[in-house]
Design an enzyme around this catalytic site. Structure first.
Site, PDB file in Angstrom:
ATOM      1  NE  ARG A  72      -9.419  -6.750   3.447  1.00  0.00           N
ATOM      2  CZ  ARG A  72      -8.019  -5.870   3.285  1.00  0.00           C
ATOM      3  NH1 ARG A  72      -8.241  -5.350   2.249  1.00  0.00           N
ATOM      4  NH2 ARG A  72      -7.389  -6.319   3.899  1.00  0.00           N
ATOM      5  CB  VAL A  73     -13.614  -2.686   1.786  1.00  0.00           C
ATOM      6  CG1 VAL A  73     -13.271  -1.322   2.591  1.00  0.00           C
ATOM      7  CG2 VAL A  73     -15.271  -2.441   1.142  1.00  0.00           C
ATOM      8  N   GLY A 101      -0.118  -2.558   5.993  1.00  0.00           N
ATOM      9  CA  GLY A 101      -0.550  -3.760   6.641  1.00  0.00           C
ATOM     10  C   GLY A 101      -2.225  -4.348   6.745  1.00  0.00           C
ATOM     11  CG  ASP A 111      -6.149  -0.183   6.470  1.00  0.00           C
ATOM     12  OD1 ASP A 111      -6.570  -1.969   5.449  1.00  0.00           O
ATOM     13  OD2 ASP A 111      -5.606   0.020   7.176  1.00  0.00           O
ATOM     14  CB  THR A 117      -0.920   0.058   1.168  1.00  0.00           C
ATOM     15  OG1 THR A 117      -1.895  -1.041   1.226  1.00  0.00           O
ATOM     16  CG2 THR A 117      -1.383   0.997   1.625  1.00  0.00           C
ATOM     17  N   GLY A 155      -5.190  -5.582   6.946  1.00  0.00           N
ATOM     18  CA  GLY A 155      -6.064  -3.713   7.560  1.00  0.00           C
ATOM     19  C   GLY A 155      -7.102  -4.505   8.162  1.00  0.00           C
TER      20      GLY A 155
HETATM   21  N1  ASP Z   1      -3.532  -2.531   4.394  1.00  0.00           N
HETATM   22  C1  ASP Z   1      -3.853  -2.583   3.600  1.00  0.00           C
HETATM   23  C2  ASP Z   1      -5.344  -4.031   3.229  1.00  0.00           C
HETATM   24  O1  ASP Z   1      -5.018  -4.691   4.174  1.00  0.00           O
HETATM   25  C3  ASP Z   1      -3.390  -3.672   2.906  1.00  0.00           C
HETATM   26  C4  ASP Z   1      -1.641  -3.181   2.669  1.00  0.00           C
HETATM   27  O2  ASP Z   1      -1.145  -2.027   3.486  1.00  0.00           O
HETATM   28  O3  ASP Z   1      -0.429  -3.848   2.384  1.00  0.00           O
HETATM   29  O4  ASP Z   1      -6.234  -3.306   2.413  1.00  0.00           O
END
Ligand code: ASP
Length: 319
Positions: free
Chosen positions: A214-215, A238, A217, A186, A240
């Site tokens: 799926r959504v 991270g 964070d 991200t 989410g």
């Molecule tokens: N936080 C993001 C999510 O869970 C994924 C990521 O940060 O790599 O959608």
């Protein structure tokens, strides 16, 4: 005599303008995860450093010219969205169904206005769609087809879903289907402008092999993104689900607000809490004076900063 007066005036002007210039700058991340020196080729490392530096320069130049932190955040994130290196925009990871669904959000620390999109499939730059939601609607979050249609109506660049198809991410999906793997990447940015206003933004393709619909964070204000001039600007990366359950971004602001913690202590405390709960990831957080922290509990996190009083700095690994 006349000459020395001119020289004196010029010197006086330069010193005054230096004093009147506020401290400004930005911090970015390009995702946290299993990023180790052993797994990284020199060539790939150079590509990441160069793209992170280009993103930082884009935001810095906007701030230097007196542009807003919001403009800096949006433009910086667009640079990373357009690169296949990061799990956002062009380089977004795949859902379990082999499609790409993107999430993004942006928040203005001065007004507490926020905008977000979730699950968009055809918007080239989801961060710009998030900003449009903030500025052109009464809402905070638009999801799915409604968000795609809205972005089109706003005149944003629309691409077929196949634009987001990159071989590297497709291979990750295939690997993930064989054995659960995690893929972070991200992108996020927090910025402080010359007027002292904070802003934050985050953009992602989510998690490899996620269920369609799926959504995470990233588009959730208070989980993956938060900004308030009174406390701090935050962007997370991270797993989410942990960030949503822990209200991670707002938790940092709340600890600064209620417990009067520094941004460094609050951000570290929240990452420690994430670790205790079994989650992985990291955050970038900055207060209204430009003091910042970039803690994470993974092996690496693509990250960097560039301030009016510091050199452009990019880091990848833990050390
Ligand atoms: N936080 C993001 C999510 O869970 C994924 C990521 O940060 O790599 O959608």
């Amino acid at each position: 005599m006349k000459q020395s007066f001119i020289i004196f005036s010029v010197l006086f002007y330069i010193s005054c303008s230096n004093f009147s210039d506020e401290h400004f700058g930005l911090v970015i991340h390009g995702g946290a995860g299993t990023i180790t020196r052993e797994n990284m080729s020199a060539e790939k490392e150079a590509e990441y450093i160069s793209k992170l530096s280009a993103a930082l320069k884009t935001g810095y130049e906007i701030l230097e010219k007196g542009g807003s932190s919001l403009d800096a955040v949006e433009a910086t994130i667009r640079v990373m969205e357009d690169s296949p290196l990061f799990n956002a925009g062009k380089g977004a990871v795949f859902t379990g169904e082999g499609t790409n669904e993107l999430d993004a959000s942006i928040m203005d620390g001065e007004t507490h206005q926020a905008g977000a999109v979730a699950g968009v499939k055809t918007v080239k730059n989801p961060i710009t769609a998030a900003r449009k939601v903030m500025e052109e609607t009464q809402h905070v979050l638009l999801a799915g087809d409604g968000a795609d249609v809205f972005a089109n109506e706003q005149g944003l660049e629309i691409v077929p879903n196949s634009y987001f198809h990159t071989e590297r991410r497709f291979k990750s999906l295939m690997k993930a289907k064989e054995k659960e793997i995690e893929k972070h990447g991200t992108v996020g940015c927090v910025a402080l402008d010359k007027k002292g206003n904070l802003a934050a933004g985050t953009s992602t393709g989510g998690l490899t092999n996620k269920r369609w619909g799926r959504v995470g964070d990233s588009p959730i204000i208070g989980a993956g993104t938060y900004a308030s001039n009174e406390t701090c600007a935050v962007s997370g990366t991270g797993q989410g689900e942990y960030f949503i359950r822990g209200s991670v971004a707002y938790d940092i602001a709340a600890q600064m607000d209620y417990e009067k913690k520094s941004v460094q202590d609050a951000a570290q405390a929240v990452v420690d809490k994430l670790t205790d709960r079994g989650g992985t990831g990291g955050v970038i957080a900055m207060d209204g004076k430009g003091s910042f922290a970039m803690p994470f509990n993974t092996e690496g996190m693509y990250r960097g900063y560039y301030f009016s009083d510091s050199e452009l700095t990019v880091k990848i690994y833990k050390d």
